[in-house]
Design a protein around this motif. Structure first.
Motif, PDB file in Angstrom:
ATOM      1  N   SER A 140       0.852  -1.185   0.000  1.00  0.00           N
ATOM      2  CA  SER A 140       0.000   0.000   0.000  1.00  0.00           C
ATOM      3  C   SER A 140       0.890   1.239   0.000  1.00  0.00           C
ATOM      4  CB  SER A 140      -0.889   0.008   1.245  1.00  0.00           C
ATOM      5  OG  SER A 140      -0.086   0.188   2.410  1.00  0.00           O
ATOM      6  N   PRO A 141       0.344   2.417  -0.346  1.00  0.00           N
ATOM      7  CA  PRO A 141       1.167   3.639  -0.320  1.00  0.00           C
ATOM      8  C   PRO A 141       1.828   3.870   1.034  1.00  0.00           C
ATOM      9  CG  PRO A 141      -0.870   4.061  -1.505  1.00  0.00           C
ATOM     10  CD  PRO A 141      -0.986   2.665  -0.930  1.00  0.00           C
ATOM     11  N   VAL A 189       3.701   4.696  -7.112  1.00  0.00           N
ATOM     12  CA  VAL A 189       2.275   4.364  -7.034  1.00  0.00           C
ATOM     13  C   VAL A 189       1.543   4.866  -8.282  1.00  0.00           C
ATOM     14  CG1 VAL A 189       0.126   4.807  -5.778  1.00  0.00           C
ATOM     15  CG2 VAL A 189       2.203   4.228  -4.519  1.00  0.00           C
ATOM     16  N   ASN A 235      -0.348   2.344 -10.787  1.00  0.00           N
ATOM     17  CA  ASN A 235      -1.789   2.450 -11.004  1.00  0.00           C
ATOM     18  C   ASN A 235      -2.160   2.701 -12.463  1.00  0.00           C
ATOM     19  OD1 ASN A 235      -2.208   2.058  -8.278  1.00  0.00           O
ATOM     20  ND2 ASN A 235      -2.434   4.241  -7.806  1.00  0.00           N
TER      21      ASN A 235
END
Length: 678
Positions: free
Chosen positions: A127-128, A512, A516
């Motif tokens: 996750s970030p 990220v 994405n």
């Protein structure tokens, strides 16, 4: 479009020292430039595995910013000083290189490609917040490790650190101050060296005139414009020119990318490196890839890293990289151990034309400075080493858990990273090559014993070692630049820490964004470094190699140990200039792990660099043989590299807004490069 570099025509006194070095304006501009470098390095790292310190570009851009906006109140209506520029570029480099140091172009994408069937683990997609924690865990201990090494390798042994020395020369030209090591001439007042003795120096021999800055703007605009055009019409970035010999683009990954950035990188690399890269490209993609496919050793699609020839040729590439790097590290270790036992002279590779002893180089490059060099506080450094290691152990345990890697195994990885950082710094100082890739691979081999049959632990341990060596080496190059100009190591250390902290969030956010918006790996961003990491982790934990790849690894590994040994033994002999034609193993292997388009455009840049320097030397007797000291070449090459880096940010914005190519015409003919987005 070559930059014009003119001679200084007036005699003027040289200032003994500048004002404050660690200033808000230097740090802020360094951070802004560092963000651009982080975007650029992430883009090229995911695309081809190529990442650069870009200290030359950072110094150039920083100087340009202060030249264009000198009247702003923030700039205090005064120009950027030499020492401020050194802090600026140190901050920028720290911000811009974390994509490699934190494994965002290698280890992290490799973890995301794990499979339950092959690796016993599901893909690990952080996750970030977890990604920021990982970056913070590995962002600082290499910096603290580098500080105590400075006095030994830079001040006492005076190792060359060629890129750091070249950056010092560029800064001399930008600020029109004496170049480090300048010969004394009559009419200039003396500067005090770091030992308190006075020394006469001459004014800087060159400066950048208006045409030089125009060349930077034009090359920047040309590269950025072409990149934007390729985003609109992807085929121009993946021209299937080799299809005249058959469907080579789609079936065998042979297309041509006329990237100005690739050409700029080739100019900076020089002809010997780009020639070695293209020899490797021809060997890997014109010989081994078809051989593996037709013999059934790689039955899958050529583009597959799992069962295709693209994955098969990674193994001999890995053998070459490890063999040459291990030889280099072994020689550096022997040299370090033998020095105290009486070895008084150690060869240092300066460039491709000559080798000079350490003693000779010491005489040539005195410290051109008038201030004492203020070191970082020892207690802060010692405390930083302890705290950064504790933070690494704790954060890695939180992010990956005990099933990922044991806490004591992380501690062992940090110990290995400390040892390897020393070796990496010494190798960098003597050869301008920091073997971080090989260092990571050695840790992977050792962790096959420390925590066996655990691919996650294997990748993390390798990433920790690579991070320490990368950060220590980058800071040492910057400290060499600062030492040659008498800058404060303490100010540089502070800039490095601020840049590293900022990049924890900057680099995580950029990764990220790419994750994405694009598939990783994909045709557009194949992430070749991740395949290397993952394949070795699988090998040392599962022991399976593709058919006949073991034999290929032995042949190429042994061959390049012999070639590297021959080059090292005969390099310094004046009558044996042929050694310059012995290919570099690392560059040769890079030609394997990237598609041909990566190497071909860089060869164009290498040829431009070669012929430009040949012409320059014929017109200027006694000119340097190093292409990195030709400010005109560096200006144009920097504009090419940074132009595409900035345009890549525009591409991210367009992609995130749901935009895409205006036309996919022609992509069905090639199917490579940017055409993967069609």
């Amino acid at each position: 479009m070559a930059a014009t570099v003119g001679s200084t025509s007036t005699t003027r006194p040289v200032a003994v020292q500048d004002d404050a070095e660690f200033t808000a304006r230097a740090v802020l501009v360094g951070l802004l430039i560092g963000v651009l470098l982080a975007f650029t390095n992430m883009y090229f790292g995911l695309q081809s595995g190529w990442i650069s310190m870009m200290s030359l570009q950072a110094s150039l851009l920083g100087f340009a910013v202060f030249k264009v906006l000198p009247q702003s109140p923030f700039f205090n209506n005064r120009p950027l000083t030499v020492h401020e520029n050194i802090v600026l570029q140190t901050t920028a480099v720290a911000t811009g290189t974390l994509p490699l140091a934190a494994g965002l172009v290698g280890v992290i994408p490799a973890l995301a490609q794990l499979t339950e069937k092959l690796d016993g683990s599901s893909p690990i997609i952080l996750s970030p917040l977890a990604l920021c924690a990982w970056c913070f865990a590995v962002a600082f201990f290499g910096v603290f490790l580098a500080v105590p090494l400075r006095r030994q390798v830079i001040v006492k042994e005076k190792l060359v650190f060629p890129s750091g020395t070249a950056t010092a020369q560029i800064i001399s030209v930008l600020h029109e101050v004496p170049a480090p090591g300048a010969k004394p001439v009559e009419g200039y007042r003396p500067l005090a060296t770091s030992d308190g003795e006075e020394e006469e120096v001459e004014a800087a021999p060159t400066k950048i005139d208006k045409s030089g800055w125009n060349a930077l703007l034009n090359s920047f605009a040309l590269s950025a414009g072409f990149t934007l055009l390729s985003l609109a019409f992807p085929v121009v970035y993946a021209i299937p020119v080799f299809n005249i010999f058959g469907n080579l683009a789609h079936n065998w990954l042979w297309w041509f990318s006329p990237s100005f950035s690739y050409i700029g990188q080739g100019i900076i690399m020089g002809l010997p490196t780009t020639a070695s890269m293209n020899l490797g490209m021809l060997c890997g993609w014109a010989f081994l890839s078809p051989l593996a496919k037709h013999m059934g050793w790689a039955p899958g699609p050529v583009s597959s890293s799992a069962d295709g020839s693209r994955g098969w040729i990674l193994w001999p590439a890995l053998a070459i990289m490890m063999a040459e790097s291990l030889l280099s590290i072994s020689l550096v270790t022997f040299s370090a151990l033998a020095g105290p036992l009486g070895m008084k002279e150690r060869p240092i590779i300066i460039d491709d034309d000559e080798t000079r002893s350490l003693d000779e180089r010491e005489e040539e490059v005195p410290v051109a400075s008038g201030r004492s060099e203020e070191e970082a506080d020892k207690n802060i450094v010692l405390g930083g080493v302890v705290l950064s290691c504790v933070a690494c152990v704790v954060l890695v345990a939180i992010v990956f858990g005990e099933e990922g890697i044991k806490w004591w195994a992380t501690l062992i990885a940090l110990v290995l990273a400390s040892i390897f950082s020393v070796l990496g710094v010494r190798a960098l100082g003597e050869t301008d090559l920091n073997p971080v890739s090989a260092i990571g691979k050695i840790s992977q081999l050792l962790f096959a014993v420390v925590q066996p049959h655990n691919i996650v632990a294997n990748l993390i341990a390798g990433g920790i070692s690579e991070a320490g060596a990368q950060q220590a080496g980058d800071l040492m190059q910057d400290l060499k630049t600062g030492h040659l100009h008498g800058a404060s190591p303490k100010a540089q250390f502070q800039g490095q820490m601020i840049g590293s902290l900022a990049s924890v969030f900057v680099s995580s956010g950029i990764y990220v964004l790419y994750r994405n918006l694009y598939d990783l790996p994909s045709t557009t961003f194949p992430v070749p470094t991740a395949a290397i990491w993952l394949n070795l982790a699988r090998l040392v934990n599962n022991g399976e190699l593709p058919p006949r790849s073991k034999e290929a690894m032995l042949i190429f590994g042994i061959s390049f140990v012999v070639l590297a040994g021959v080059k090292m033994v005969f390099k310094g002999r004046q009558t044996l200039g042929w050694t310059r034609f012995v290919p570099s193993g690392i560059a040769f292997a890079i030609g394997f792990i990237n598609t041909p388009s990566f190497s071909i455009a860089r060869l164009i840049g290498g040829l431009i660099s070669y012929f430009a320097m040949k012409r320059h030397r014929s017109n200027h007797a006694g000119a340097s043989s190093s292409h990195l000291e030709n400010i005109g070449l560096i200006i144009v090459a920097s504009g090419f590299v940074l132009g595409e880096g900035l345009a890549s940010i525009v591409g991210l914005v367009v992609k995130s807004a749901g935009g895409g190519p205006l036309s996919c015409w022609g992509c069905d003919l090639g199917g490579g490069g940017y055409c993967g987005g069609c």
